[in-house]
Enzyme design. Structure first.
Site, short mmCIF file in Angstrom:
data_model
loop_
_atom_site.label_atom_id
_atom_site.label_comp_id
_atom_site.label_asym_id
_atom_site.label_seq_id
_atom_site.Cartn_x
_atom_site.Cartn_y
_atom_site.Cartn_z
N ARG A 107 -4.61 -5.59 1.16
CA ARG A 107 -3.92 -4.89 0.01
C ARG A 107 -4.78 -5.36 -1.25
NH1 ARG A 107 2.46 -4.13 0.77
NH2 ARG A 107 2.42 -3.29 2.83
N ASP A 120 13.82 -0.32 -9.87
CA ASP A 120 12.72 -0.97 -8.98
C ASP A 120 12.01 -1.98 -9.75
OD1 ASP A 120 11.52 -0.12 -5.78
OD2 ASP A 120 10.15 -1.21 -7.22
#
Ligand SMILES: C[S@@+](CC[C@H](N)C(=O)[O-])C[C@H]1O[C@@H](n2cnc3c(N)ncnc32)[C@H](O)[C@@H]1O
Length: 301
Positions: A56, A165
């Site tokens: 990632r 979030d």
């Protein structure tokens, strides 16, 4: 004869490579990255996740023209590295979600929680719902769709859905409310036609209509940080995020929801999560991964 004192491990271990790829990443680099993730998000990244971290984050190194993770770690820990540190955190959070994920939660919301609330809202009461790790918005819009299926005129009443979030990219996507056909597949056709307008740009994408988007407020909130929340909620969805935290962090989060739940509220958690520790005394099970606050009405602190 007593055993000789154990020799300390040579420092070499920290220089060992922990994943294969074009950019060297050592155990020391991995510790820096996992330490930042733990401190800033609560997400636990054991060394077994080294390949995931590599895959990632490597694209960031490529984009930045860096040679190895040592340089990248120097950047994200430097005074000028705050923005890149946020990019790294965003790349390491898992944002997988879908509409009506774990459908029994929405059935419970519709049949056990909403009927009394809808009746009360029509005579001046309010409805407050919270999606506490909302990713790209599919969860809070599924809550909105559930409400709209029993109260199509919800926008006329005091109804609010908070969607939070840690990842600003997800909040932006959620506020836009644009989804492709595959993402919208779990939404029943009648709700899809009524509450998502076709963009007609040849992509098959649809956008949540303003009337529904106005019900949902997207805000940044870190579950392991402070929660600037004053009101209580009738339903909280905190699903598929605590699974990434260590046990004591999970327990702390479940406990923190308790004072924010109205007496008849429900807390919905992810399919592989479980309320544990001190929070078990505060919350009682009301179905698979569904909890209600313990204690008779008015008897709570
Ligand atoms: C796997 S998604 C779950 C989305 C949705 N709740 C669901 O179940 O479909 C996890 C989300 O949690 C967010 N997240 C991770 N750590 C967080 C934290 N410390 N505070 C708030 N959100 C966090 C991630 O950005 C991600 O969008």
């Amino acid at each position: 004869m007593s055993a000789p004192p154990a020799l300390s491990q040579p420092d070499r271990r920290m220089d060992a490579l922990v994943a294969n790829g074009e950019f060297p990443i050592t155990a020391k680099d991995f510790d820096v990255i996992s330490g930042i993730m733990m401190a800033q998000t609560g997400i636990s990244l054991p060394i077994a996740k080294a390949n995931l971290v590599y895959s990632r984050v490597a694209k960031r190194l490529r984009q930045l023209g860096l040679r190895d993770f040592k340089e990248y770690c120097a950047l994200v820990t430097s005074a000028d590295g705050a923005a890149e540190c946020q990019e790294m955190i965003a790349s390491l959070t898992t944002n997988v979600t879908r509409f009506f994920r774990e459908p029994h939660h929405f059935e419970h919301l519709k049949t056990k929680i909403l009927p009394d609330l809808v009746a009360a809202a029509r005579t001046g009461g309010r409805i407050r719902l919270w999606s506490a790790a909302c990713s790209s918005g599919q969860e809070p819009y599924s809550m909105a769709l559930t409400l709209l299926s029993v109260m199509p005129d919800a926008a006329k009443y005091d109804v609010k859905i908070l969607a939070t979030d840690i990842d600003p990219n997800m909040l932006k996507a959620g506020a836009e409310g644009i989804y492709d056909e595959a993402a919208l597949e779990p939404v029943p056709a009648s709700l899809r036609e009524r509450w998502f307008r076709a963009l007609n740009d040849g992509t098959g994408r649809r956008q949540a209509v303003d009337e529904m988007r106005k019900l949902v407020s997207f805000k940044k909130l870190n579950l392991i940080g402070s929660w600037p929340i004053r009101n209580k909620f009738h339903a909280v969805f905190c699903r598929n995020v605590a699974i990434y935290f260590e046990n004591d962090t999970q327990e702390m989060i479940w406990s923190r929801f308790f004072p924010l739940l109205e007496d008849q509220a429900a807390l919905y958690i992810g399919h592989s999560e479980r309320v544990s520790g001190l929070a078990e005394a505060l919350l009682r099970s009301d179905g698979i991964t569904i909890y209600r606050p313990n204690g008779a009405k008015g008897a709570r602190a």
